[in-house]
Write an enzyme that holds these catalytic residues in place. Sequence first.
Site, PDB file in Angstrom:
ATOM      1  N   ARG A 289      24.673  61.910  37.253  1.00 37.66           N
ATOM      2  CA  ARG A 289      25.446  62.537  36.175  1.00 37.66           C
ATOM      3  C   ARG A 289      24.601  62.620  34.899  1.00 37.66           C
ATOM      4  O   ARG A 289      23.949  61.645  34.534  1.00 37.66           O
ATOM      5  CB  ARG A 289      26.703  61.711  35.910  1.00 37.66           C
ATOM      6  CG  ARG A 289      27.656  61.704  37.110  1.00 37.66           C
ATOM      7  CD  ARG A 289      29.001  61.124  36.723  1.00 37.66           C
ATOM      8  NE  ARG A 289      28.991  59.659  36.708  1.00 37.66           N
ATOM      9  CZ  ARG A 289      29.664  58.914  35.828  1.00 37.66           C
ATOM     10  NH1 ARG A 289      30.335  59.484  34.854  1.00 37.66           N
ATOM     11  NH2 ARG A 289      29.626  57.608  35.924  1.00 37.66           N
TER      12      ARG A 289
ATOM     13  N   LYS B 172      44.270  51.144  38.713  1.00 38.37           N
ATOM     14  CA  LYS B 172      43.892  51.349  40.128  1.00 38.37           C
ATOM     15  C   LYS B 172      45.094  51.847  40.922  1.00 38.37           C
ATOM     16  O   LYS B 172      44.958  52.682  41.820  1.00 38.37           O
ATOM     17  CB  LYS B 172      43.331  50.052  40.723  1.00 38.37           C
ATOM     18  CG  LYS B 172      41.955  49.712  40.160  1.00 38.37           C
ATOM     19  CD  LYS B 172      41.364  48.449  40.763  1.00 38.37           C
ATOM     20  CE  LYS B 172      39.959  48.231  40.217  1.00 38.37           C
ATOM     21  NZ  LYS B 172      39.305  47.035  40.759  1.00 38.37           N
TER      22      LYS B 172
ATOM     23  N   HIS C  16      42.237  37.589  34.232  1.00 37.28           N
ATOM     24  CA  HIS C  16      41.737  37.752  35.605  1.00 37.28           C
ATOM     25  C   HIS C  16      41.351  36.404  36.206  1.00 37.28           C
ATOM     26  O   HIS C  16      41.739  36.099  37.343  1.00 37.28           O
ATOM     27  CB  HIS C  16      40.523  38.678  35.611  1.00 37.28           C
ATOM     28  CG  HIS C  16      40.854  40.087  35.227  1.00 37.28           C
ATOM     29  ND1 HIS C  16      39.907  40.970  34.746  1.00 37.28           N
ATOM     30  CD2 HIS C  16      42.022  40.777  35.246  1.00 37.28           C
ATOM     31  CE1 HIS C  16      40.488  42.134  34.504  1.00 37.28           C
ATOM     32  NE2 HIS C  16      41.762  42.053  34.803  1.00 37.28           N
TER      33      HIS C  16
HETATM   34  C1  GNU Z   1      36.777  39.672  37.078  1.00 37.58           C
HETATM   35  C2  GNU Z   1      33.982  38.842  33.437  1.00 37.58           C
HETATM   36  C3  GNU Z   1      33.028  37.886  33.576  1.00 37.58           C
HETATM   37  C4  GNU Z   1      34.617  39.042  32.232  1.00 37.58           C
HETATM   38  C5  GNU Z   1      38.428  40.923  40.218  1.00 37.58           C
HETATM   39  C6  GNU Z   1      34.308  38.216  31.144  1.00 37.58           C
HETATM   40  C7  GNU Z   1      39.022  42.398  38.415  1.00 37.58           C
HETATM   41  C8  GNU Z   1      39.119  42.045  39.742  1.00 37.58           C
HETATM   42  C9  GNU Z   1      38.035  39.430  42.006  1.00 37.58           C
HETATM   43  O1  GNU Z   1      37.441  40.623  33.859  1.00 37.58           O
HETATM   44  O2  GNU Z   1      34.287  41.552  37.914  1.00 37.58           O
HETATM   45  O3  GNU Z   1      31.776  36.071  32.580  1.00 37.58           O
HETATM   46  O4  GNU Z   1      38.561  40.659  41.557  1.00 37.58           O
HETATM   47  O5  GNU Z   1      33.016  36.403  30.237  1.00 37.58           O
HETATM   48  O6  GNU Z   1      39.868  42.768  40.616  1.00 37.58           O
HETATM   49  C10 GNU Z   1      35.528  40.266  34.947  1.00 37.58           C
HETATM   50  C11 GNU Z   1      35.714  40.557  36.409  1.00 37.58           C
HETATM   51  C12 GNU Z   1      34.202  39.628  34.659  1.00 37.58           C
HETATM   52  C13 GNU Z   1      36.695  39.543  34.389  1.00 37.58           C
HETATM   53  C14 GNU Z   1      34.432  40.389  37.233  1.00 37.58           C
HETATM   54  C15 GNU Z   1      37.585  40.511  38.004  1.00 37.58           C
HETATM   55  C16 GNU Z   1      37.660  40.158  39.352  1.00 37.58           C
HETATM   56  C17 GNU Z   1      38.257  41.648  37.534  1.00 37.58           C
HETATM   57  C18 GNU Z   1      32.716  37.077  32.516  1.00 37.58           C
HETATM   58  C19 GNU Z   1      33.369  37.236  31.282  1.00 37.58           C
HETATM   59  C20 GNU Z   1      31.010  36.011  33.771  1.00 37.58           C
END
Ligand code: GNU
Length: 278
Positions: A2, A105, A235
Amino acid sequence: MRPEIGLDIDKLQMLLSFKAQGARLLEASLDDHRGLVAAVKQVDVVVSAMSGVHFRSHNLHLQLKLLEAIKEAGNVKRFLPSEFGMDPARMGHALEPGRITFDEKMEIRRAIEEGNIPHTYISANCFAAYFVPNLCQMRTLLPPKEKVHVYGDGNVKAIFVDEDDIAAYTIKCVDDPLALNKTIYLRPQENILSQNELIAKWEKLSGKVLKKIPIPSDEFLASMKDLANQVGIGHYYHIFYEGCLTNFDIRDDGEEEASLLYPEVQYTRMDEYMQCYL
Ligand code: GNU
């Protein structure tokens, strides 16, 4: 590829590495409907891997435009929307403001099903890079050196999957009739682990003992006053206090588990995954 990529040199280098491995890159923009339809017309399967955690509503808008192009092109045999986390259909109770991740989603799923687009939803659980080396700590991606905050008693089971295995299982699904119009959960047996089990693995590998600092759930939720991290805190609460990834059985109708469908995938165990962080 893109044009919105602009000067994101890392993303460009990643795309060029795909090309070096034999992929054919198509130029298309989500802002050019006609060009997007022409690109979609050239493929059988569309997998959307747009990051949702950072550009949520923008992501929703872009995926709906992609879906319009898929509907108009009419040739796509399978569409995989950008899921790859918790199953949003099971997160109706999710805390504000992090619930937006799941509500959006579900909006994409409704549009897919209303459009009768053949699809597969991949619930990949926790991407190892975000959750394993840091022993599930937030705001860092590297192992702690002295102390580790433990969510509650640290015994709630979560599921951690190496990103390359998420890709391998996903590709197995795209042309598998068994995955058509179903939700596929990734639950590789040996990667169903509690935070305490992850910590013990790291301590064994590194030879270091970490100071464990328990965080009771009410204290963890109270930290949501930190406005910058409210989405993430919500989350993590669902994952590590509620156990939302493992507190349900996979149904016989419309749901499958990937490591049972594809036992030939030699998935990476988490002690191996941690090695490169030593
Ligand atoms: C967690 C995050 C990591 C955020 C899911 C802030 C949606 C999901 C397991 O929102 O991808 O430190 O399934 O300080 O469906 C975020 C996601 C990551 C949290 C990771 C998540 C998991 C969201 C941080 C932070 C590592």
